[in-house]
Design a protein around this motif. Structure first.
Motif, short mmCIF file in Angstrom:
data_model
loop_
_atom_site.label_atom_id
_atom_site.label_comp_id
_atom_site.label_asym_id
_atom_site.label_seq_id
_atom_site.Cartn_x
_atom_site.Cartn_y
_atom_site.Cartn_z
N GLN A 221 -71.59 -1.14 11.34
CA GLN A 221 -70.26 -1.78 11.24
C GLN A 221 -69.15 -0.77 11.57
O GLN A 221 -68.30 -0.45 10.73
N PRO A 222 -69.13 -0.28 12.81
CA PRO A 222 -68.27 0.86 13.15
C PRO A 222 -66.83 0.49 13.49
O PRO A 222 -66.13 1.27 14.11
N TRP A 223 -66.40 -0.69 13.09
CA TRP A 223 -65.09 -1.18 13.48
C TRP A 223 -64.04 -0.99 12.38
O TRP A 223 -64.30 -1.13 11.20
N VAL A 224 -62.82 -0.69 12.83
CA VAL A 224 -61.66 -0.62 11.94
C VAL A 224 -60.50 -1.30 12.66
O VAL A 224 -60.24 -1.01 13.84
N ALA A 225 -59.82 -2.21 11.98
CA ALA A 225 -58.71 -2.95 12.58
C ALA A 225 -57.39 -2.53 11.96
O ALA A 225 -57.29 -2.37 10.75
N GLU A 226 -56.41 -2.37 12.80
CA GLU A 226 -55.04 -2.09 12.34
C GLU A 226 -54.17 -3.30 12.69
O GLU A 226 -54.23 -3.81 13.82
N LEU A 227 -53.36 -3.76 11.74
CA LEU A 227 -52.59 -4.99 11.91
C LEU A 227 -51.09 -4.75 11.80
O LEU A 227 -50.34 -5.64 11.42
N SER A 228 -50.64 -3.57 12.15
CA SER A 228 -49.23 -3.23 11.94
C SER A 228 -48.29 -3.99 12.86
O SER A 228 -47.12 -4.20 12.53
N THR A 229 -48.77 -4.42 14.04
CA THR A 229 -47.93 -5.18 14.98
C THR A 229 -48.24 -6.66 14.83
O THR A 229 -49.40 -7.08 14.99
N PRO A 230 -47.25 -7.50 14.50
CA PRO A 230 -47.50 -8.93 14.31
C PRO A 230 -48.20 -9.55 15.53
O PRO A 230 -47.84 -9.28 16.68
N GLY A 231 -49.19 -10.38 15.26
CA GLY A 231 -49.89 -11.07 16.33
C GLY A 231 -50.87 -10.20 17.11
O GLY A 231 -51.46 -10.66 18.09
N GLU A 232 -51.05 -8.95 16.68
CA GLU A 232 -51.88 -8.03 17.45
C GLU A 232 -52.88 -7.33 16.54
O GLU A 232 -52.59 -7.03 15.37
N ILE A 233 -54.05 -7.06 17.08
CA ILE A 233 -55.08 -6.28 16.39
C ILE A 233 -55.36 -5.06 17.25
O ILE A 233 -55.66 -5.18 18.44
N THR A 234 -55.25 -3.88 16.65
CA THR A 234 -55.68 -2.67 17.34
C THR A 234 -57.02 -2.27 16.73
O THR A 234 -57.13 -2.04 15.54
N LEU A 235 -58.04 -2.25 17.60
CA LEU A 235 -59.40 -1.98 17.16
C LEU A 235 -59.75 -0.52 17.39
O LEU A 235 -59.56 0.01 18.49
N TYR A 236 -60.26 0.13 16.34
CA TYR A 236 -60.66 1.54 16.42
C TYR A 236 -62.15 1.66 16.09
O TYR A 236 -62.74 0.80 15.42
N PHE A 237 -62.72 2.77 16.53
CA PHE A 237 -64.08 3.16 16.17
C PHE A 237 -64.01 4.07 14.96
O PHE A 237 -63.23 5.02 14.92
N ASP A 238 -64.83 3.76 13.96
CA ASP A 238 -64.91 4.59 12.76
C ASP A 238 -65.84 5.76 13.06
O ASP A 238 -67.07 5.61 13.10
N THR A 239 -65.27 6.94 13.29
CA THR A 239 -66.06 8.09 13.73
C THR A 239 -67.02 8.60 12.64
O THR A 239 -67.90 9.41 12.93
N ALA A 240 -66.86 8.12 11.41
CA ALA A 240 -67.78 8.51 10.34
C ALA A 240 -69.09 7.71 10.39
O ALA A 240 -70.00 7.97 9.60
N ARG A 241 -69.17 6.74 11.32
CA ARG A 241 -70.33 5.84 11.35
C ARG A 241 -71.20 6.08 12.59
O ARG A 241 -71.88 5.17 13.06
#
Length: 386
Positions: free
Chosen positions: A70-90
């Motif tokens: 489950q290497p995904w991390v989502a950031e929701l700081s911008t309305p209507g947008e998802i910024t998807l990151y890779f969890d480097t600890a995984r």
């Protein structure tokens, strides 16, 4: 303390005879809390959330991924947008040294997210690696920026109906039930960009069983690659619910053996131990009961190609589920570490992979028993602040 007299164990036969109150104890060993994110997503009704991103993400986290990292991390700081990151600890540094397989898992996530968004009348506009493609491994740069745009004309994907039924099935498949080439031809049509091919003939299937098992033997007998899996094993209800990722070994049999000290992780790594040989025998059943194989290739091996492979892989898996079949990835021969180089070449040759193609996924198929969903981290643990 549970005593050895409480259990009579035949490992390999998979039999535990309970004495006293052990039967009642066994009935409580289901790690149901680890599967709550599946129930949470099912409970969401389209359009009831004020933020469509929550509906989309609640389904996306159910996507298949290597070793259930489950290497995904989502950031929701911008309305209507998802910024998807890779969890480097995984990471899986031993078996996936270039993060290729984990990138495929992120592609699965993106595809399920886009399907879920369409269910609630939103189009997912995906921009991959907006700050550049990270090489040779993934880093802290975003994997994707995804805008959810309200659009009543966006078509719903019929494959979405299989999201809750789709599970990786590691059980023995029914060797009395062949898989038809016609069925797999239809499944291959679910892919959008990748090339999907298959093998169903008895001679081809037997040869691919042997080749894929020989690759698995290399992974099991190479200490550092085997240790990567052993370190990710969650044995029993408490471990699974505390860390709902990795390789889940649940149920009263596994937990009982662990309580009795008979699931020793160091012995799992020792090729001379009884535990190692019994584990090998148990895993070989998966290979011996493969009734067909599918594989997926892309014309290149960029990060974008790997994401596309993931999007098509989950589509393929959903189509497999809809056809009533079971699926399990056999990724060992595709892994890019030194000891596997020979088998990697052998597999490409056996499957007729072109010189300019990348073999991204190889899976076994058959008719298998029903299985429960894999554990998942709750959505809130996969969302971060800006």
């Amino acid at each position: 303390m549970t005593s050895r007299r409480k259990f009579m164990t035949i490992l390999g036969g998979g039999v535990i005879v309970a004495a006293g109150g052990i039967g009642a104890w066994a009935a409580t060993r289901d790690p149901a809390a680890g599967r709550e994110p599946w129930q949470a997503a099912k409970a969401l009704q389209a359009g009831t959330s004020s933020d469509p991103r929550i509906f989309a993400l609640s389904h996306a986290i159910l996507a298949p991924n290597p070793h259930n990292r489950q290497p995904w991390v989502a950031e929701l700081s911008t309305p209507g947008e998802i910024t998807l990151y890779f969890d480097t600890a995984r990471r899986l540094p031993e078996t996936d040294p270039y993060d290729r397989q984990l990138t495929i898992g992120l592609g699965c996530f993106i595809e399920v997210l886009a399907m879920a968004a369409a269910e609630i009348g939103h189009r997912a506009e995906v921009t991959l690696f907006p700050d550049g493609e990270p090489q040779p491994v993934l880093d802290d740069r975003p994997v994707a920026r995804i805008r959810l745009v309200a659009d009543d004309t966006v078509p719903r994907d019929p494959l979405f109906a299989q999201v809750f039924a789709r599970h990786t099935n590691r059980e023995a498949y029914d060797i009395a039930r062949p898989v038809s080439a016609q069925t797999l031809d239809g499944i291959a049509g679910a892919a959008r960009t990748a090339r999907i091919a298959h093998a169903t003939g008895a001679e081809d299937v037997v040869a691919l069983r042997a080749l894929s098992w020989s690759a698995m033997e290399i992974e099991l007998r190479t200490r550092r690659t085997m240790k990567e899996s052993v370190d990710l094993m969650r044995i029993g209800k408490a471990e699974i619910e505390a860390n709902p990722d990795g390789i889940s070994l649940g149920g009263p049999l596994m937990e009982g053996l662990s309580l009795l000290g008979m699931m020793n992780r160091e012995e799992m790594l020792d090729p001379s131990s009884t535990m190692f040989s019994r584990s090998m025998a148990a895993q070989k059943v998966q290979f011996d009961t493969a009734m067909a194989f599918l594989w997926l290739t892309t014309p290149g091996n960029t990060r974008a190609d790997q994401i596309a492979a993931g999007r098509d892989h989950v589509r393929m898996h959903l189509a497999v589920t809809g056809a009533g079949l079971a699926l399990q990835p056999f990724s060992q021969a595709l892994q890019e570490y030194d000891e596997m180089t020979g088998k990697y070449g052998d597999m490409r040759t056996a499957l007729g992979i072109g010189e300019n193609e990348t073999l991204q996924m190889f899976v076994r198929l058959g008719y298998g028993p029903d299985t429960k969903p894999a554990p998942r981290w709750p959505l809130e643990t996969r969302i971060r602040s800006a």
